[in-house]
Write a protein that holds these residues in place. Structure first.
Motif, PDB file in Angstrom:
ATOM      1  N   VAL A  19     -31.175  11.818 -24.982  1.00 31.04           N
ATOM      2  CA  VAL A  19     -30.226  12.137 -26.006  1.00 31.04           C
ATOM      3  C   VAL A  19     -28.940  12.633 -25.154  1.00 31.04           C
ATOM      4  O   VAL A  19     -28.827  13.215 -24.455  1.00 31.04           O
ATOM      5  N   GLY A  20     -27.631  11.900 -25.569  1.00 32.43           N
ATOM      6  CA  GLY A  20     -26.437  12.386 -24.809  1.00 32.43           C
ATOM      7  C   GLY A  20     -25.333  11.845 -25.672  1.00 32.43           C
ATOM      8  O   GLY A  20     -25.345  11.019 -26.639  1.00 32.43           O
ATOM      9  N   LEU A  21     -24.194  11.767 -25.092  1.00 33.21           N
ATOM     10  CA  LEU A  21     -22.982  11.443 -25.627  1.00 33.21           C
ATOM     11  C   LEU A  21     -22.720   9.951 -25.044  1.00 33.21           C
ATOM     12  O   LEU A  21     -22.826   9.633 -23.960  1.00 33.21           O
ATOM     13  N   ASP A  22     -21.809   9.099 -25.837  1.00 26.64           N
ATOM     14  CA  ASP A  22     -21.406   7.890 -25.482  1.00 26.64           C
ATOM     15  C   ASP A  22     -20.038   8.068 -24.710  1.00 26.64           C
ATOM     16  O   ASP A  22     -19.595   9.187 -25.141  1.00 26.64           O
ATOM     17  N   GLY A  23     -19.415   6.949 -24.757  1.00 26.91           N
ATOM     18  CA  GLY A  23     -17.963   7.324 -24.034  1.00 26.91           C
ATOM     19  C   GLY A  23     -17.153   7.758 -24.922  1.00 26.91           C
ATOM     20  O   GLY A  23     -15.909   8.118 -24.563  1.00 26.91           O
ATOM     21  N   GLY A  25     -17.643   9.958 -27.422  1.00 26.37           N
ATOM     22  CA  GLY A  25     -18.147  11.115 -27.850  1.00 26.37           C
ATOM     23  C   GLY A  25     -19.093  11.226 -29.053  1.00 26.37           C
ATOM     24  O   GLY A  25     -19.328  11.986 -29.504  1.00 26.37           O
ATOM     25  N   HIS A  26     -19.627  10.142 -29.392  1.00 22.16           N
ATOM     26  CA  HIS A  26     -20.873   9.812 -30.257  1.00 22.16           C
ATOM     27  C   HIS A  26     -22.134  10.352 -29.661  1.00 22.16           C
ATOM     28  O   HIS A  26     -22.331  10.025 -28.466  1.00 22.16           O
ATOM     29  N   ASN A  67     -22.207  14.833 -17.734  1.00 30.83           N
ATOM     30  CA  ASN A  67     -21.394  13.958 -17.431  1.00 30.83           C
ATOM     31  C   ASN A  67     -21.783  12.340 -17.328  1.00 30.83           C
ATOM     32  O   ASN A  67     -21.007  11.398 -17.166  1.00 30.83           O
ATOM     33  N   ALA A  68     -22.873  12.152 -17.975  1.00 36.50           N
ATOM     34  CA  ALA A  68     -23.395  10.843 -18.053  1.00 36.50           C
ATOM     35  C   ALA A  68     -22.927  10.265 -19.494  1.00 36.50           C
ATOM     36  O   ALA A  68     -22.718  11.112 -20.347  1.00 36.50           O
ATOM     37  N   ARG A  69     -22.799   9.026 -19.542  1.00 37.32           N
ATOM     38  CA  ARG A  69     -22.206   8.380 -20.723  1.00 37.32           C
ATOM     39  C   ARG A  69     -23.439   7.208 -21.185  1.00 37.32           C
ATOM     40  O   ARG A  69     -23.503   6.295 -20.440  1.00 37.32           O
ATOM     41  N   LEU A  72     -26.359   2.323 -26.265  1.00 41.29           N
ATOM     42  CA  LEU A  72     -27.688   1.712 -26.870  1.00 41.29           C
ATOM     43  C   LEU A  72     -27.955   0.693 -26.398  1.00 41.29           C
ATOM     44  O   LEU A  72     -29.322   0.230 -26.587  1.00 41.29           O
ATOM     45  N   PHE A  73     -27.111  -0.038 -25.668  1.00 43.47           N
ATOM     46  CA  PHE A  73     -27.374  -1.392 -25.084  1.00 43.47           C
ATOM     47  C   PHE A  73     -27.641  -1.391 -23.574  1.00 43.47           C
ATOM     48  O   PHE A  73     -27.562  -2.574 -23.006  1.00 43.47           O
ATOM     49  N   ASN A  74     -27.858  -0.449 -22.992  1.00 47.53           N
ATOM     50  CA  ASN A  74     -28.105  -0.594 -21.371  1.00 47.53           C
ATOM     51  C   ASN A  74     -29.532   0.316 -20.896  1.00 47.53           C
ATOM     52  O   ASN A  74     -30.177   1.144 -21.914  1.00 47.53           O
TER      53      ASN A  74
END
Length: 74
Positions: A19-23, A25-26, A67-69, A72-74
Motif C-alpha cells: 500500500v502506498g502512493l502513486d505519482g 498522490g492517489h 519516497n516510493a511511487r 497498478l501496472f508494475n
C-alpha cells in the motif's frame, strides 16, 4: 496514527499486498503477484481493501516507503 498488526514497514516473504502512493498522490493497494489491486480515495480505504482481500492475515500487508511511487501496472 495507529498501525494495524496486519501491516508492517519491512519486507517479508509473507506479504501479499503493498500500500502506498502513486505519482499523482492517489492511494494504491496492489497484490504483489499482480492479481488484484485498486486506486483509493485515502490510505484507510486502501488498507481496508488489502485486509479484506487477504482475509485479515497478520503480516500480509506492507507499506511502501514514503519516497516510493506505486503503480497498478508494475
Amino acid at each position: 496514527m495507529r498501525t494495524s498488526s496486519l501491516i508492517s514497514e519491512a519486507p517479508s516473504p509473507v506479504h501479499r499486498f503493498v500500500v502506498g502512493l502513486d505519482g499523482e498522490g492517489h492511494w494504491i493497494a496492489r497484490d504483489e503477484t499482480g492479481l488484484t489491486g485498486g486506486v483509493f480515495a485515502d490510505r484507510s480505504a486502501a488498507i481496508h481493501f488489502a485486509e479484506t482481500q487477504c482475509n485479515h492475515r497478520e503480516g500480509a500487508i506492507r507499506l511502501a516507503p514514503a519516497n516510493a511511487r506505486l503503480s497498478l501496472f508494475n
